[in-house]
Scaffold this active site. Structure first.
Site, PDB file in Angstrom:
ATOM      1  N   TYR A  35      -9.976 -20.423  34.363  1.00  0.00           N
ATOM      2  CA  TYR A  35     -10.748 -19.204  34.611  1.00  0.00           C
ATOM      3  C   TYR A  35     -10.465 -18.154  33.555  1.00  0.00           C
ATOM      4  CZ  TYR A  35      -6.620 -16.656  36.307  1.00  0.00           C
ATOM      5  OH  TYR A  35      -5.408 -16.016  36.388  1.00  0.00           O
ATOM      6  N   ARG A  54      -9.783 -18.162  24.516  1.00  0.00           N
ATOM      7  CA  ARG A  54      -8.704 -18.617  25.411  1.00  0.00           C
ATOM      8  C   ARG A  54      -9.234 -19.638  26.419  1.00  0.00           C
ATOM      9  NH1 ARG A  54      -5.318 -14.082  28.529  1.00  0.00           N
ATOM     10  NH2 ARG A  54      -7.263 -13.913  29.689  1.00  0.00           N
ATOM     11  N   ARG A 102     -11.263 -38.044  46.139  1.00  0.00           N
ATOM     12  CA  ARG A 102      -9.925 -37.623  45.722  1.00  0.00           C
ATOM     13  C   ARG A 102      -9.086 -38.791  45.207  1.00  0.00           C
ATOM     14  NH1 ARG A 102      -4.728 -37.329  47.326  1.00  0.00           N
ATOM     15  NH2 ARG A 102      -3.589 -35.437  46.724  1.00  0.00           N
ATOM     16  N   HIS A 104      -5.941 -39.301  41.825  1.00  0.00           N
ATOM     17  CA  HIS A 104      -5.241 -38.534  40.800  1.00  0.00           C
ATOM     18  C   HIS A 104      -5.836 -38.747  39.412  1.00  0.00           C
ATOM     19  CE1 HIS A 104      -2.516 -37.931  44.092  1.00  0.00           C
ATOM     20  NE2 HIS A 104      -1.831 -37.048  43.379  1.00  0.00           N
ATOM     21  N   LYS A 149      -4.739 -21.068  31.366  1.00  0.00           N
ATOM     22  CA  LYS A 149      -5.148 -20.169  32.439  1.00  0.00           C
ATOM     23  C   LYS A 149      -5.813 -20.975  33.552  1.00  0.00           C
ATOM     24  CE  LYS A 149      -6.880 -15.418  32.758  1.00  0.00           C
ATOM     25  NZ  LYS A 149      -5.746 -14.893  33.496  1.00  0.00           N
ATOM     26  N   GLU A 181       7.062 -12.672  32.259  1.00  0.00           N
ATOM     27  CA  GLU A 181       5.857 -11.857  32.473  1.00  0.00           C
ATOM     28  C   GLU A 181       5.760 -11.543  33.953  1.00  0.00           C
ATOM     29  OE1 GLU A 181       2.188 -14.125  31.711  1.00  0.00           O
ATOM     30  OE2 GLU A 181       3.313 -15.955  32.099  1.00  0.00           O
ATOM     31  N   LEU A 204       1.381 -16.523  29.660  1.00  0.00           N
ATOM     32  CA  LEU A 204      -0.062 -16.406  29.431  1.00  0.00           C
ATOM     33  C   LEU A 204      -0.277 -15.482  28.212  1.00  0.00           C
ATOM     34  CD1 LEU A 204      -3.033 -14.914  30.334  1.00  0.00           C
ATOM     35  CD2 LEU A 204      -2.732 -17.358  30.554  1.00  0.00           C
TER      36      LEU A 204
HETATM   37  N1  PDD Z   1      -4.406 -12.199  34.977  1.00  0.00           N
HETATM   38  N2  PDD Z   1       0.042 -13.001  32.685  1.00  0.00           N
HETATM   39  C1  PDD Z   1      -0.519 -13.610  33.742  1.00  0.00           C
HETATM   40  C2  PDD Z   1       0.291 -14.594  34.515  1.00  0.00           C
HETATM   41  C3  PDD Z   1      -1.852 -13.315  34.099  1.00  0.00           C
HETATM   42  O1  PDD Z   1      -2.420 -13.939  35.150  1.00  0.00           O
HETATM   43  C4  PDD Z   1      -2.580 -12.351  33.341  1.00  0.00           C
HETATM   44  C5  PDD Z   1      -4.009 -12.003  33.673  1.00  0.00           C
HETATM   45  C6  PDD Z   1      -1.942 -11.733  32.259  1.00  0.00           C
HETATM   46  C7  PDD Z   1      -2.632 -10.693  31.411  1.00  0.00           C
HETATM   47  O2  PDD Z   1      -3.638 -11.286  30.616  1.00  0.00           O
HETATM   48  P1  PDD Z   1      -4.914 -10.426  30.156  1.00  0.00           P
HETATM   49  O3  PDD Z   1      -4.393  -9.263  29.423  1.00  0.00           O
HETATM   50  O4  PDD Z   1      -5.661 -11.377  29.300  1.00  0.00           O
HETATM   51  O5  PDD Z   1      -5.635 -10.043  31.417  1.00  0.00           O
HETATM   52  C8  PDD Z   1      -0.640 -12.094  31.953  1.00  0.00           C
HETATM   53  C9  PDD Z   1      -5.775 -12.012  35.379  1.00  0.00           C
HETATM   54  C10 PDD Z   1      -6.275 -10.638  35.147  1.00  0.00           C
HETATM   55  C11 PDD Z   1      -5.931 -12.480  36.802  1.00  0.00           C
HETATM   56  O6  PDD Z   1      -5.378 -13.522  37.123  1.00  0.00           O
HETATM   57  O7  PDD Z   1      -6.645 -11.845  37.589  1.00  0.00           O
END
Ligand code: PDD
Length: 281
Positions: A35, A54, A102, A104, A149, A181, A204
């Site tokens: 996403y 990304r 389903r 794997h 992501k 993070e 991320l």
């Molecule tokens: N999340 N780290 C993690 C684990 C994240 O899920 C996100 C973003 C970020 C920041 O990334 P960016 O600056 O590209 O938004 C860092 C999004 C917003 C979410 O899951 O809703």
């Protein structure tokens, strides 16, 4: 509220209640999906190109054929804003492997499901940013591919729940004694005038993080992409979080201890102001 929304599903714009995904979609069964969340300011997406890039990297990592190019992504965002009459919004776009019985093994030739939803959003107010938020620190129990992501966010969700139970805004992950993070944002801290943030290794790669690194360079503020031990972090002069929805947000307390003056510090506010200027331009 959702009833009024028009959402995007596989090439069509449909009412929210008609946007249906099969029960054996692999994102539902295996979190086999990726996403992006794009922030739109005044009806214009912020760094959509970086989000698309990304998304491509995430797709390649999962060997998931991405059924949309950057122009299509931009078109979906624009159309959703238009149809939902939104200017200040986030657009959530998810691509799943598709539906299959389903098992794997990844089935070949599946049709990915693409869904996108736009929702109104407001930037944190200046007062909120000045006040700052509180965070707790928790063990980073996530996997080794945090740079992808994916929609597999249960450790993040549980960490956020932990923060909520402890009366904090968010949780910051700590891996091998080093701060990585937060649950949905990247983390920066300021120690003796130098800004530190975790390098791009199993975190991320935030778009906001990248923009903030550019801002720091522009402002001539020394910055190192180096992981910080938890003990340093707790003693930092300033801490701030960066993310698409959160933008730049100061941290006032870590694990119940006051950071600096117990509100967003001066450097954090300089970065926030510069970031807000970029959103407006
Ligand atoms: N999340 N780290 C993690 C684990 C994240 O899920 C996100 C973003 C970020 C920041 O990334 P960016 O600056 O590209 O938004 C860092 C999004 C917003 C979410 O899951 O809703």
């Amino acid at each position: 509220m959702s009833d009024q929304l028009t959402v995007y599903l596989n090439g069509r714009y449909v009412p929210y209640s008609q946007a249906l995904i099969p029960v054996e979609d692999r994102a539902f069964l295996f979190a086999d999906g990726i996403y992006e969340v794009v922030r739109c300011y005044g009806g214009r997406p912020f760094h959509l190109d970086r989000h698309y890039e990304r998304l491509c990297r995430s797709a390649r990592a999962l060997e998931l054929p991405l059924p949309l190019d950057e122009a299509a992504f931009a078109g979906i965002v624009a159309e959703l804003l238009e149809r939902n009459n939104l200017q200040e919004a986030t657009v959530y776009l998810q691509v799943t492997r598709g539906a299959a019985p389903r098992r794997h093994q990844i089935p070949q030739g599946l049709e990915p499901n693409v869904v996108a939803i736009a929702r109104p959003v407001q930037s944190p107010s200046e007062e909120e940013v000045r006040r700052g938020v509180s965070v707790i620190t928790v063990p980073d129990t996530r996997w080794g591919l945090c740079w992808i992501k994916t929609v597999g966010l249960l450790p993040n969700v549980l960490a956020r729940r932990q923060a909520e139970k402890e009366g904090a805004f968010d949780a910051v992950f700590v891996r091998d004694g080093l701060v990585t993070e937060a649950t949905s944002s990247n983390v920066f801290c300021v120690i003796d005038g130098v800004v530190y943030t975790h390098p791009l290794a199993n975190i991320l790669p935030g778009i906001t993080r990248a923009v903030v690194l550019e801002i720091l360079a522009e402002l001539g503020i020394p910055c190192r992409e180096e992981a910080v031990p938890l003990e340093w972090f707790r003693e930092a002069d300033e801490i701030f979080l960066t993310g698409t929805v959160l933008e730049v947000m100061g941290v006032a307390r870590v694990d119940g201890r006051t950071v600096g003056e117990g509100r967003s510090g001066p450097l954090t506010l300089r970065v926030w102001e510069a970031f807000r200027r970029r959103c407006a331009s």
